[in-house]
Design an enzyme around this catalytic site. Structure first.
Site, PDB file in Angstrom:
ATOM      1  N   PRO A 241       0.784  -1.230   0.000  1.00  0.00           N
ATOM      2  CA  PRO A 241       0.000   0.000   0.000  1.00  0.00           C
ATOM      3  C   PRO A 241       0.820   1.285   0.000  1.00  0.00           C
ATOM      4  O   PRO A 241       1.842   1.377   0.683  1.00  0.00           O
ATOM      5  CB  PRO A 241      -0.830  -0.102   1.283  1.00  0.00           C
ATOM      6  CG  PRO A 241      -0.141  -1.114   2.121  1.00  0.00           C
ATOM      7  CD  PRO A 241       0.508  -2.068   1.166  1.00  0.00           C
ATOM      8  N   ASN A 242       0.344   2.232  -0.785  1.00  0.00           N
ATOM      9  CA  ASN A 242       0.883   3.600  -0.895  1.00  0.00           C
ATOM     10  C   ASN A 242       2.215   3.678  -1.645  1.00  0.00           C
ATOM     11  O   ASN A 242       2.717   4.768  -1.895  1.00  0.00           O
ATOM     12  CB  ASN A 242       1.016   4.260   0.495  1.00  0.00           C
ATOM     13  CG  ASN A 242      -0.305   4.312   1.212  1.00  0.00           C
ATOM     14  OD1 ASN A 242      -1.278   4.804   0.652  1.00  0.00           O
ATOM     15  ND2 ASN A 242      -0.389   3.772   2.420  1.00  0.00           N
TER      16      ASN A 242
ATOM     17  N   ARG B 266       5.109  10.797  -2.681  1.00  0.00           N
ATOM     18  CA  ARG B 266       4.721  10.576  -1.291  1.00  0.00           C
ATOM     19  C   ARG B 266       5.878  10.899  -0.341  1.00  0.00           C
ATOM     20  O   ARG B 266       6.949  10.305  -0.460  1.00  0.00           O
ATOM     21  CB  ARG B 266       4.368   9.093  -1.176  1.00  0.00           C
ATOM     22  CG  ARG B 266       4.166   8.598   0.212  1.00  0.00           C
ATOM     23  CD  ARG B 266       4.158   7.072   0.261  1.00  0.00           C
ATOM     24  NE  ARG B 266       3.841   6.646   1.590  1.00  0.00           N
ATOM     25  CZ  ARG B 266       4.102   5.448   2.088  1.00  0.00           C
ATOM     26  NH1 ARG B 266       4.676   4.532   1.338  1.00  0.00           N
ATOM     27  NH2 ARG B 266       3.779   5.154   3.313  1.00  0.00           N
TER      28      ARG B 266
ATOM     29  N   TYR C  66      10.951   9.079   1.489  1.00  0.00           N
ATOM     30  CA  TYR C  66      11.010   8.033   0.461  1.00  0.00           C
ATOM     31  C   TYR C  66      11.700   8.472  -0.841  1.00  0.00           C
ATOM     32  O   TYR C  66      11.822   7.669  -1.764  1.00  0.00           O
ATOM     33  CB  TYR C  66       9.597   7.516   0.153  1.00  0.00           C
ATOM     34  CG  TYR C  66       8.907   6.924   1.368  1.00  0.00           C
ATOM     35  CD1 TYR C  66       9.391   5.754   1.950  1.00  0.00           C
ATOM     36  CD2 TYR C  66       7.794   7.532   1.946  1.00  0.00           C
ATOM     37  CE1 TYR C  66       8.784   5.207   3.070  1.00  0.00           C
ATOM     38  CE2 TYR C  66       7.173   6.999   3.066  1.00  0.00           C
ATOM     39  CZ  TYR C  66       7.668   5.834   3.624  1.00  0.00           C
ATOM     40  OH  TYR C  66       7.069   5.306   4.735  1.00  0.00           O
TER      41      TYR C  66
ATOM     42  N   ASN D 244       8.060  -5.432  -0.383  1.00  0.00           N
ATOM     43  CA  ASN D 244       7.885  -4.276   0.492  1.00  0.00           C
ATOM     44  C   ASN D 244       6.393  -4.214   0.791  1.00  0.00           C
ATOM     45  O   ASN D 244       5.599  -3.759  -0.036  1.00  0.00           O
ATOM     46  CB  ASN D 244       8.363  -2.990  -0.175  1.00  0.00           C
ATOM     47  CG  ASN D 244       8.310  -1.807   0.792  1.00  0.00           C
ATOM     48  OD1 ASN D 244       7.665  -1.891   1.835  1.00  0.00           O
ATOM     49  ND2 ASN D 244       8.964  -0.721   0.432  1.00  0.00           N
TER      50      ASN D 244
ATOM     51  N   ALA E 133       2.792  -0.638   5.126  1.00  0.00           N
ATOM     52  CA  ALA E 133       2.255  -0.676   6.494  1.00  0.00           C
ATOM     53  C   ALA E 133       1.699  -2.048   6.877  1.00  0.00           C
ATOM     54  O   ALA E 133       1.605  -2.361   8.075  1.00  0.00           O
ATOM     55  CB  ALA E 133       1.181   0.393   6.641  1.00  0.00           C
TER      56      ALA E 133
ATOM     57  N   GLU F 292      12.219  -9.359   2.880  1.00  0.00           N
ATOM     58  CA  GLU F 292      11.462  -8.174   3.330  1.00  0.00           C
ATOM     59  C   GLU F 292      12.320  -6.933   3.080  1.00  0.00           C
ATOM     60  O   GLU F 292      13.485  -6.903   3.489  1.00  0.00           O
ATOM     61  CB  GLU F 292      11.159  -8.307   4.829  1.00  0.00           C
ATOM     62  CG  GLU F 292      10.485  -7.077   5.425  1.00  0.00           C
ATOM     63  CD  GLU F 292      10.321  -7.169   6.942  1.00  0.00           C
ATOM     64  OE1 GLU F 292      10.578  -8.231   7.541  1.00  0.00           O
ATOM     65  OE2 GLU F 292       9.937  -6.137   7.522  1.00  0.00           O
TER      66      GLU F 292
ATOM     67  N   HIS G 208      12.478  -2.529   3.021  1.00  0.00           N
ATOM     68  CA  HIS G 208      11.924  -1.202   3.316  1.00  0.00           C
ATOM     69  C   HIS G 208      12.874  -0.137   2.804  1.00  0.00           C
ATOM     70  O   HIS G 208      14.100  -0.277   2.937  1.00  0.00           O
ATOM     71  CB  HIS G 208      11.713  -1.011   4.827  1.00  0.00           C
ATOM     72  CG  HIS G 208      10.791  -2.026   5.397  1.00  0.00           C
ATOM     73  ND1 HIS G 208       9.435  -1.983   5.175  1.00  0.00           N
ATOM     74  CD2 HIS G 208      11.039  -3.154   6.103  1.00  0.00           C
ATOM     75  CE1 HIS G 208       8.885  -3.040   5.762  1.00  0.00           C
ATOM     76  NE2 HIS G 208       9.824  -3.770   6.323  1.00  0.00           N
TER      77      HIS G 208
ATOM     78  N   ARG H 140      12.206   4.971  13.183  1.00  0.00           N
ATOM     79  CA  ARG H 140      10.938   5.710  13.030  1.00  0.00           C
ATOM     80  C   ARG H 140      10.009   5.371  14.210  1.00  0.00           C
ATOM     81  O   ARG H 140      10.470   4.930  15.253  1.00  0.00           O
ATOM     82  CB  ARG H 140      10.331   5.368  11.659  1.00  0.00           C
ATOM     83  CG  ARG H 140      11.276   5.775  10.506  1.00  0.00           C
ATOM     84  CD  ARG H 140      10.653   5.534   9.158  1.00  0.00           C
ATOM     85  NE  ARG H 140       9.465   6.338   8.962  1.00  0.00           N
ATOM     86  CZ  ARG H 140       8.575   6.132   7.973  1.00  0.00           C
ATOM     87  NH1 ARG H 140       8.782   5.154   7.097  1.00  0.00           N
ATOM     88  NH2 ARG H 140       7.510   6.901   7.853  1.00  0.00           N
TER      89      ARG H 140
ATOM     90  N   ARG I   4       6.388   0.889  13.920  1.00  0.00           N
ATOM     91  CA  ARG I   4       7.075   0.343  12.734  1.00  0.00           C
ATOM     92  C   ARG I   4       8.216  -0.606  13.120  1.00  0.00           C
ATOM     93  O   ARG I   4       8.861  -1.192  12.259  1.00  0.00           O
ATOM     94  CB  ARG I   4       7.641   1.479  11.864  1.00  0.00           C
ATOM     95  CG  ARG I   4       6.582   2.381  11.283  1.00  0.00           C
ATOM     96  CD  ARG I   4       7.175   3.373  10.305  1.00  0.00           C
ATOM     97  NE  ARG I   4       6.337   4.545  10.182  1.00  0.00           N
ATOM     98  CZ  ARG I   4       5.290   4.658   9.361  1.00  0.00           C
ATOM     99  NH1 ARG I   4       4.974   3.661   8.560  1.00  0.00           N
ATOM    100  NH2 ARG I   4       4.561   5.760   9.325  1.00  0.00           N
TER     101      ARG I   4
HETATM  102  C1  DQA Z   1       7.973   1.223   4.271  1.00  0.00           C
HETATM  103  C2  DQA Z   1       7.960   1.443   5.789  1.00  0.00           C
HETATM  104  C3  DQA Z   1       6.574   1.219   6.351  1.00  0.00           C
HETATM  105  O1  DQA Z   1       6.572   1.441   7.758  1.00  0.00           O
HETATM  106  C4  DQA Z   1       5.588   2.183   5.710  1.00  0.00           C
HETATM  107  O2  DQA Z   1       4.282   1.929   6.193  1.00  0.00           O
HETATM  108  C5  DQA Z   1       5.629   2.147   4.231  1.00  0.00           C
HETATM  109  C6  DQA Z   1       6.919   2.066   3.570  1.00  0.00           C
HETATM  110  C7  DQA Z   1       9.346   1.553   3.643  1.00  0.00           C
HETATM  111  O3  DQA Z   1       9.572   1.118   2.521  1.00  0.00           O
HETATM  112  O4  DQA Z   1      10.162   2.250   4.259  1.00  0.00           O
HETATM  113  O5  DQA Z   1       4.611   2.272   3.557  1.00  0.00           O
HETATM  114  O6  DQA Z   1       7.714  -0.151   4.020  1.00  0.00           O
END
Ligand code: DQA
Length: 142
Positions: A9-10, A17, A22, A71, A74, A95, A97, A104, A108
């Site tokens: 997501p996102n 964003r 990011y 990735n 959240a 995994e 990020h 953070r 998280r």
């Molecule tokens: C993320 C870190 C997550 O906590 C966050 O919700 C994201 C992006 C990262 O790539 O740093 O959406 O996965």
């Protein structure tokens, strides 16, 4: 070698964003560069904002691909179902990020998927994906 990259997501809004966290690069631009750097690797890319569709993709590729770079955004911090899906498949999952989730917010710091994954790469910007590709290639040639 076939590598599936999955963004949750996102992450479709990368480049727009929260650029302070990011960065300014869209994933599509980064993905084109990444593919050029590894001409011998067959990549596939999937992004969804929907938890169930991420699980469906893991099921779809998780018995035939060499590796998956995930990735989960959240959902990393909330989804028991994604952790179960990773445990249900054969293909190793890394995994990833972009940000360092450990410097953070405390929510998280928890990952519901980490224990099901081969390893975690966090905090290297978009380069986190490239480091995951390297990890999968090195694993293949061990
Ligand atoms: C993320 C870190 C997550 O906590 C966050 O919700 C994201 C992006 C990262 O790539 O740093 O959406 O996965």
């Amino acid at each position: 070698m076939k590598i599936q990259i999955i963004n949750g997501p996102n992450l479709n809004l990368l480049g727009k964003r929260e650029p302070g966290i990011y960065g300014n690069l869209s994933f599509d631009n980064y993905y084109e560069q990444l593919k050029k750097s590894y001409p011998d690797v067959e990549f596939d890319y999937f992004q969804s904002n929907t938890e169930g569709l991420l699980i469906d993709k893991l099921h779809e590729v998780g018995f035939s691909f060499s590796g998956i770079i995930l990735n989960a955004g959240a959902y990393t911090h909330t989804s028991v179902a994604l952790g179960d899906a990773i445990r249900a498949i054969n293909t190793p999952v890394i995994e990833v990020h972009i940000s360092n989730v450990h410097n953070r917010e405390s929510y998280r710091h928890v990952s519901m998927i980490a224990s099901a994954c081969l390893g975690t790469i966090s905090g290297f910007g978009m380069n986190s994906y490239r480091l995951a590709v390297e990890a999968l290639i090195n694993k293949e040639h061990k």
